[in-house]
Design an enzyme around this catalytic site. Structure first.
Site, PDB file in Angstrom:
ATOM      1  N   GLN A  32      -8.487 -11.193  -3.771  1.00  0.00           N
ATOM      2  CA  GLN A  32      -7.846 -11.758  -4.955  1.00  0.00           C
ATOM      3  C   GLN A  32      -8.772 -12.655  -5.779  1.00  0.00           C
ATOM      4  OE1 GLN A  32      -4.329 -13.448  -3.149  1.00  0.00           O
ATOM      5  NE2 GLN A  32      -3.668 -11.419  -2.453  1.00  0.00           N
TER       6      GLN A  32
ATOM      7  N   TRP B  41      -3.849  -6.719  -6.714  1.00  0.00           N
ATOM      8  CA  TRP B  41      -4.180  -5.709  -7.727  1.00  0.00           C
ATOM      9  C   TRP B  41      -2.929  -5.098  -8.366  1.00  0.00           C
ATOM     10  CZ3 TRP B  41      -8.045  -5.216 -10.717  1.00  0.00           C
ATOM     11  CH2 TRP B  41      -8.252  -4.034 -11.451  1.00  0.00           C
ATOM     12  N   ASN B  42      -1.874  -4.871  -7.576  1.00  0.00           N
ATOM     13  CA  ASN B  42      -0.633  -4.354  -8.162  1.00  0.00           C
ATOM     14  C   ASN B  42      -0.101  -5.303  -9.229  1.00  0.00           C
ATOM     15  OD1 ASN B  42      -0.605  -2.058  -6.563  1.00  0.00           O
ATOM     16  ND2 ASN B  42       0.793  -2.901  -5.041  1.00  0.00           N
TER      17      ASN B  42
ATOM     18  N   HIS C  29      -1.105 -14.560  -7.875  1.00  0.00           N
ATOM     19  CA  HIS C  29      -2.158 -14.539  -6.850  1.00  0.00           C
ATOM     20  C   HIS C  29      -3.216 -13.475  -7.148  1.00  0.00           C
ATOM     21  CE1 HIS C  29       0.402 -11.230  -5.916  1.00  0.00           C
ATOM     22  NE2 HIS C  29      -0.206 -10.905  -4.790  1.00  0.00           N
TER      23      HIS C  29
ATOM     24  N   ASP D 246      -5.085   6.289   3.133  1.00  0.00           N
ATOM     25  CA  ASP D 246      -5.157   4.925   2.625  1.00  0.00           C
ATOM     26  C   ASP D 246      -6.552   4.361   2.896  1.00  0.00           C
ATOM     27  OD1 ASP D 246      -3.445   2.324   1.846  1.00  0.00           O
ATOM     28  OD2 ASP D 246      -4.844   1.789   3.452  1.00  0.00           O
TER      29      ASP D 246
ATOM     30  N   GLU E 105       0.508  -4.644 -13.195  1.00  0.00           N
ATOM     31  CA  GLU E 105       1.847  -4.848 -13.765  1.00  0.00           C
ATOM     32  C   GLU E 105       1.791  -5.807 -14.956  1.00  0.00           C
ATOM     33  OE1 GLU E 105       4.152  -6.100 -10.388  1.00  0.00           O
ATOM     34  OE2 GLU E 105       3.916  -4.147  -9.403  1.00  0.00           O
TER      35      GLU E 105
ATOM     36  N   HIS F 292       0.841  -1.204   0.000  1.00  0.00           N
ATOM     37  CA  HIS F 292       0.000   0.000   0.000  1.00  0.00           C
ATOM     38  C   HIS F 292       0.876   1.255   0.000  1.00  0.00           C
ATOM     39  CE1 HIS F 292      -4.185  -1.548   1.210  1.00  0.00           C
ATOM     40  NE2 HIS F 292      -3.463  -2.605   0.902  1.00  0.00           N
TER      41      HIS F 292
END
Length: 485
Positions: A394, A372-373, A369, A119, A377, A16
């Site tokens: 996920q 989101w990152n 997995h 956040d 990517e 995060h």
């Protein structure tokens, strides 16, 4: 022109924190009127956050970092500790922001407090922003469709009096305004169907509704259906400002010793492989499996005959919480003779510099997995994804990638680990299922490849001058600056 002070309060979670720093950089570089201060919560046992902040501070002068008092994690409630920690940090945040306001009042050239960016887990800080009479914005580190799901679940519970935990093990399909396709209950995030965690999720969504706006780490072209679903005025304005990625690997190559040397070895091996021939298996900062599942993965890889690079991590000791670590000797958990038999086509590694690997021309597929990152990517680098979700949201991300967007293939979309534990709630995924998924990934049909390539190009254009995310971030900055008038 008067400068606007924006206070960022990120969660003390490295994935995060990294994306929050990246979005702050993007805003600061975009408009020189913005002055950005980060208030950093610290957990005493986590040196990763310290190392990352040190590296960013040295490289970026646009952001000021102020450390809040360190806290020891509660051994009795390790999973909920982050939330109790955020609550107890409120007086410290108030104290630091008071200092900023005093400086501003004493000097006409000092920036004036314009708002907080919080956040998605730091919503208690809305109370602090309210005390200073400034608005709060949320930076939502996941996708727009998942934000829509959170609002849907909260409305279902609060307005229709439905208990979402009853969807556990259900075959129901849910109609959400943020998705074009019905959502199977079996891929709902673990927190939705867990009686202990549902109140946390509901509390976050209720507080999101109090904010002045929500920045989402996505781009309009990827999640147009979800983004359009927020235009009815029932929620605060949503700003798709992504994809926010940490493409500057210098920021984190030194976060652990020997990482740079590790990557040199990996890169040398990748350089020797044919273009788009290698499948990369990596399951995020907390992704690891028990010995039996590891053997199934190894057999599936071997049977597929595909070249592979596998980031294999060791679970924490039994009964302990914490992040996975590298094996001293991976042979002890792999099938006998596996490394010798696959030495020509495969490489087993520990920690993986994911950005660098996905950027390499020899990578042709990504078993992930679906954090989101990692999803963003894979799109950015035009590497197709095979979904094997583990926890958090996920399963939902996997559904979105495979069914909603048609940008991936499935290993096991409804596989689920126990919330904040290393054991699986699901039966092991078999070698045969893994082999089938990997073959399907590496032999992806032309239409899906073309669709992914187009989305990859759109992800890059979105951030450029004239792109959709560039326009949305401009609107957001204008809203922040207008707060001071």
């Amino acid at each position: 022109m008067k400068k606007a002070e924006v206070v960022f309060v990120p969660a003390p979670i490295i994935s995060h924190l990294v994306s929050t720093v990246q979005v702050a950089k993007l805003l600061a570089e975009r408009d020189e009127r913005l002055s950005i201060t980060f208030l950093i919560m610290k957990i005493r046992v986590d040196s990763q956050v310290d190392s990352y902040i040190d590296s960013v501070s040295a490289a970026c002068k646009l952001i000021r970092f102020i450390d809040l008092p360190e806290q020891e994690p509660d051994p009795n409630q390790p999973s909920k500790f982050i939330f109790s920690m955020i609550e107890t940090q409120k007086p410290h945040v108030k104290k630091e922001v008071s200092k900023l306001v005093s400086q501003s009042d004493s000097s006409p050239d000092s920036p004036k407090l314009a708002g907080f960016v919080l956040d998605m887990f730091c919503t208690p800080m809305i109370d602090v922003a309210n005390e200073f009479g400034v608005p709060s914005y949320v930076f939502f580190t996941s996708g727009a469709a998942f934000l829509g799901l959170q609002f849907y679940i909260q409305a279902l519970h609060d307005e229709q009096k439905v208990d979402p935990t009853e969807f556990k093990d259900s075959d129901a399909e849910l109609a959400l305004s943020c998705l074009a396709n019905p959502l199977p209950a079996k891929v709902l995030p673990s927190a939705v169907i867990d009686k202990e965690w549902l109140p946390v999720l509901l509390g976050l969504a209720r507080r999101f509704r109090e904010t002045k706006g929500i920045m989402v780490n996505t781009f309009e072209e990827l999640e147009s259906y979800a983004v359009n679903s927020f235009s009815n005025g029932n929620t605060p304005p949503v700003y798709p400002v992504g994809p926010i990625l940490n493409l500057n690997s210098d920021d984190d190559h030194d976060m652990e010793s020997n990482k740079s040397n590790t990557y040199k070895d990996i890169k040398q091996w990748l350089d020797e492989q044919p273009q788009s021939s290698v499948v990369f298996l990596c399951f995020g900062s907390r992704g690891c499996f028990g010995a039996d599942q590891v053997k199934e993965i190894a057999c599936g890889l071997e049977q597929s005959g595909c070249r592979f690079l596998w980031s294999l991590r060791q679970p924490p000791p039994q009964g302990k919480t914490g992040a996975p670590s590298d094996y001293d000797n991976p042979q002890e958990v792999l099938p006998e003779g596996f490394l010798a038999r696959t030495t020509e086509i495969g490489k087993v590694i520990g920690w993986a510099p994911q950005i660098d690997i996905l950027a390499h021309s020899s990578i042709g597929g990504f078993v992930s997995h679906c954090g989101w990152n990692s999803v963003l990517e894979s799109i950015w680098f035009d590497v197709p994804i095979a979904a094997w979700p583990l926890y958090a949201e996920q399963q939902f991300n996997a559904f979105e990638m495979i069914v909603e967007l048609g940008l991936g293939v499935e290993i096991k979309m409804d596989y689920r680990m126990k919330l904040n534990a290393e054991e699986s709630e699901s039966t092991n995924v078999t070698a045969r299922e893994i082999e089938r998924g990997i073959r399907s990934l590496m032999e992806l049909d032309k239409d899906k490849k073309m669709k992914l390539k187009e989305m990859s190009e759109r992800s890059r254009k979105a951030l450029m001058n004239g792109g959709s995310s560039y326009a949305w971030s401009g609107r957001l900055i204008q809203d922040m600056v207008d707060n001071m008038l």
